[in-house]
Design a protein around this motif. Structure first.
Motif, PDB file in Angstrom:
ATOM      1  N   ALA A  70       0.678  -1.284   0.168  1.00 20.77           N
ATOM      2  CA  ALA A  70      -0.187   0.182  -0.241  1.00 20.77           C
ATOM      3  C   ALA A  70       0.963   1.401   0.049  1.00 20.77           C
ATOM      4  N   SER A  71       1.998   1.061   0.672  1.00 25.11           N
ATOM      5  CA  SER A  71       2.728   2.379   1.185  1.00 25.11           C
ATOM      6  C   SER A  71       3.217   2.506  -0.390  1.00 25.11           C
ATOM      7  N   LYS A  72       3.754   1.254  -1.666  1.00 19.99           N
ATOM      8  CA  LYS A  72       3.978   2.240  -3.117  1.00 19.99           C
ATOM      9  C   LYS A  72       2.529   2.757  -3.970  1.00 19.99           C
ATOM     10  N   PHE A  73       2.051   2.537  -3.760  1.00 20.97           N
ATOM     11  CA  PHE A  73       0.601   3.067  -4.689  1.00 20.97           C
ATOM     12  C   PHE A  73       0.599   4.249  -4.340  1.00 20.97           C
ATOM     13  N   SER A  74       0.774   5.280  -6.167  1.00 17.22           N
ATOM     14  CA  SER A  74       0.025   6.205  -6.172  1.00 17.22           C
ATOM     15  C   SER A  74      -0.880   5.789  -7.525  1.00 17.22           C
ATOM     16  N   ILE A  75      -1.559   7.313  -7.145  1.00 17.28           N
ATOM     17  CA  ILE A  75      -2.607   8.126  -7.504  1.00 17.28           C
ATOM     18  C   ILE A  75      -2.799   8.149  -8.646  1.00 17.28           C
ATOM     19  N   ALA A  76      -1.086   8.578  -9.196  1.00 16.45           N
ATOM     20  CA  ALA A  76      -0.375   9.153 -10.526  1.00 16.45           C
ATOM     21  C   ALA A  76      -1.358   8.439 -12.149  1.00 16.45           C
ATOM     22  N   GLY A  77      -1.476   8.673 -12.524  1.00 14.32           N
ATOM     23  CA  GLY A  77      -2.155   7.929 -14.051  1.00 14.32           C
ATOM     24  C   GLY A  77      -3.464   7.217 -14.145  1.00 14.32           C
ATOM     25  N   ALA A  78      -4.302   7.553 -13.028  1.00 13.63           N
ATOM     26  CA  ALA A  78      -5.130   6.883 -12.540  1.00 13.63           C
ATOM     27  C   ALA A  78      -6.143   7.521 -13.190  1.00 13.63           C
ATOM     28  N   LYS A  79      -7.415   6.889 -13.361  1.00 11.22           N
ATOM     29  CA  LYS A  79      -8.637   7.218 -14.385  1.00 11.22           C
ATOM     30  C   LYS A  79     -10.107   7.592 -14.070  1.00 11.22           C
ATOM     31  N   SER A  80     -10.451   8.593 -13.985  1.00 13.82           N
ATOM     32  CA  SER A  80     -11.432   8.784 -12.862  1.00 13.82           C
ATOM     33  C   SER A  80     -12.826   8.583 -14.239  1.00 13.82           C
ATOM     34  N   ARG A  81     -13.696   7.693 -13.766  1.00 17.34           N
ATOM     35  CA  ARG A  81     -14.844   6.908 -14.586  1.00 17.34           C
ATOM     36  C   ARG A  81     -16.041   7.721 -13.621  1.00 17.34           C
ATOM     37  N   LEU A  82     -17.196   7.120 -14.518  1.00 17.54           N
ATOM     38  CA  LEU A  82     -18.625   7.680 -13.908  1.00 17.54           C
ATOM     39  C   LEU A  82     -18.951   5.496 -13.340  1.00 17.54           C
ATOM     40  N   GLY A  83     -19.425   5.370 -12.775  1.00 18.38           N
ATOM     41  CA  GLY A  83     -19.799   3.849 -12.207  1.00 18.38           C
ATOM     42  C   GLY A  83     -20.942   3.899 -11.805  1.00 18.38           C
ATOM     43  N   ALA A  84     -21.731   2.715 -12.843  1.00 25.34           N
ATOM     44  CA  ALA A  84     -23.217   2.620 -12.552  1.00 25.34           C
ATOM     45  C   ALA A  84     -23.221   1.097 -12.035  1.00 25.34           C
ATOM     46  N   SER A  85     -24.477   0.544 -11.483  1.00 26.35           N
ATOM     47  CA  SER A  85     -24.967  -0.982 -11.582  1.00 26.35           C
ATOM     48  C   SER A  85     -26.351  -0.728 -11.009  1.00 26.35           C
ATOM     49  N   VAL A  86     -26.824  -1.743 -11.371  1.00 24.44           N
ATOM     50  CA  VAL A  86     -28.210  -2.817 -11.287  1.00 24.44           C
ATOM     51  C   VAL A  86     -28.319  -3.134 -10.148  1.00 24.44           C
ATOM     52  N   SER A  87     -29.824  -2.442  -9.050  1.00 27.06           N
ATOM     53  CA  SER A  87     -29.845  -2.739  -7.666  1.00 27.06           C
ATOM     54  C   SER A  87     -30.331  -4.819  -8.025  1.00 27.06           C
ATOM     55  N   PRO A  88     -30.429  -4.853  -6.573  1.00 23.69           N
ATOM     56  CA  PRO A  88     -30.247  -6.687  -7.127  1.00 23.69           C
ATOM     57  C   PRO A  88     -31.513  -7.224  -6.930  1.00 23.69           C
ATOM     58  N   LYS A  89     -32.974  -6.218  -6.739  1.00 26.27           N
ATOM     59  CA  LYS A  89     -33.860  -6.164  -6.920  1.00 26.27           C
ATOM     60  C   LYS A  89     -34.557  -6.487  -8.081  1.00 26.27           C
ATOM     61  N   TYR A  90     -34.119  -5.473  -9.224  1.00 24.40           N
ATOM     62  CA  TYR A  90     -34.366  -4.971 -10.719  1.00 24.40           C
ATOM     63  C   TYR A  90     -33.691  -6.234 -11.326  1.00 24.40           C
ATOM     64  N   SER A  91     -32.639  -6.528 -11.230  1.00 26.31           N
ATOM     65  CA  SER A  91     -31.864  -7.615 -11.773  1.00 26.31           C
ATOM     66  C   SER A  91     -32.158  -9.214 -11.268  1.00 26.31           C
ATOM     67  N   ALA A  92     -32.576  -9.535 -10.507  1.00 27.99           N
ATOM     68  CA  ALA A  92     -33.982 -10.838  -9.889  1.00 27.99           C
ATOM     69  C   ALA A  92     -34.610 -10.762 -10.923  1.00 27.99           C
ATOM     70  N   GLN A  93     -35.362  -9.422 -11.202  1.00 24.68           N
ATOM     71  CA  GLN A  93     -36.724  -9.440 -11.282  1.00 24.68           C
ATOM     72  C   GLN A  93     -36.214  -9.353 -13.623  1.00 24.68           C
ATOM     73  N   PHE A  94     -35.423  -9.445 -13.883  1.00 20.27           N
ATOM     74  CA  PHE A  94     -35.111  -9.669 -15.288  1.00 20.27           C
ATOM     75  C   PHE A  94     -34.588 -10.660 -15.250  1.00 20.27           C
ATOM     76  N   ALA A  95     -33.610 -12.075 -14.479  1.00 22.20           N
ATOM     77  CA  ALA A  95     -33.975 -13.016 -14.437  1.00 22.20           C
ATOM     78  C   ALA A  95     -34.871 -13.915 -14.787  1.00 22.20           C
ATOM     79  N   ALA A  96     -36.050 -13.509 -13.554  1.00 22.32           N
ATOM     80  CA  ALA A  96     -36.715 -14.256 -13.962  1.00 22.32           C
ATOM     81  C   ALA A  96     -37.659 -13.492 -14.558  1.00 22.32           C
TER      82      ALA A  96
END
Length: 197
Positions: free
Chosen positions: A103-129
């Protein structure tokens, strides 16, 4: 009920004899087309729906920039700030570790910022069904296939298998051996974030 098409591809990133299913989309609906369909059985004008959703998404954008996870719809999507940055052991050509990652060697240099998105478990279960799948070959022709049994949604962790995106369990970074696979999310250890129910 119409079936969602899928085809089979080989994952050459993990060596030979690794195959996975990939959905085949029928095309894309633009924002206005979805607004028009959403208003079909209501007294709401599509232009009003479009204006309301546009302003809603502006509010989501503002608050994600402040570090909040924001709901998009009732028990549907969550949008959140995400960063792609990792460190791992350096190895020689024979796979021997020549420099241990800490962890001490970790650097944020070169990191990429991204907008994340995820689907709720309730909606995923409904889709699967409710979803029905049809296997097709490379030309798009239907292929005889067995009935699909839902293999689970990765409940309890952020990720599914080697080529699956994040799951719907407790909040844990997800992804498989390839960071979520070709159609999953994230890079090394940067898969999408799951949900707390």
């Amino acid at each position: 009920m119409a079936k969602v098409k899928y085809t089979i591809k080989e994952n050459t990133k993990v060596g030979t004899h690794s195959f996975y299913a990939v959905p085949v989309v029928n095309g894309s609906l633009d924002f206005l087309e979805v607004c028009e369909e959403a208003c079909e059985n209501t007294s709401i004008e599509p232009s009003l729906m479009r204006a309301a959703v546009t302003e809603y998404m502006k509010a989501v954008k503002r608050n994600v920039l402040k570090g909040f996870r924001c709901a998009v719809g009732e028990q549907f999507l969550f949008v959140y700030p995400n960063i792609m940055a990792s460190i791992k052991d350096k190895k020689d050509d024979h796979g021997n570790i020549i420099e241990v990652a800490t962890a001490s060697k970790f650097s944020i240099a070169g990191a990429k910022s991204r907008l994340g998105a995820s689907v709720s478990p309730k909606y995923s279960a409904q889709f699967a069904a409710e979803v029905s799948w049809q296997r097709v070959d490379a030309s798009g022709a239907a292929v005889e296939d067995e009935d699909i049994t839902d293999g689970g949604s990765g409940t309890g962790s952020g990720g599914g298998g080697d080529n699956n995106g994040g799951g719907t369990g407790t909040i844990t970074p997800g992804g498989g051996d390839n960071g979520g696979g070709d159609n999953g999310g994230g890079g090394d250890n940067n898969g999408p974030i799951g949900f707390e129910e």
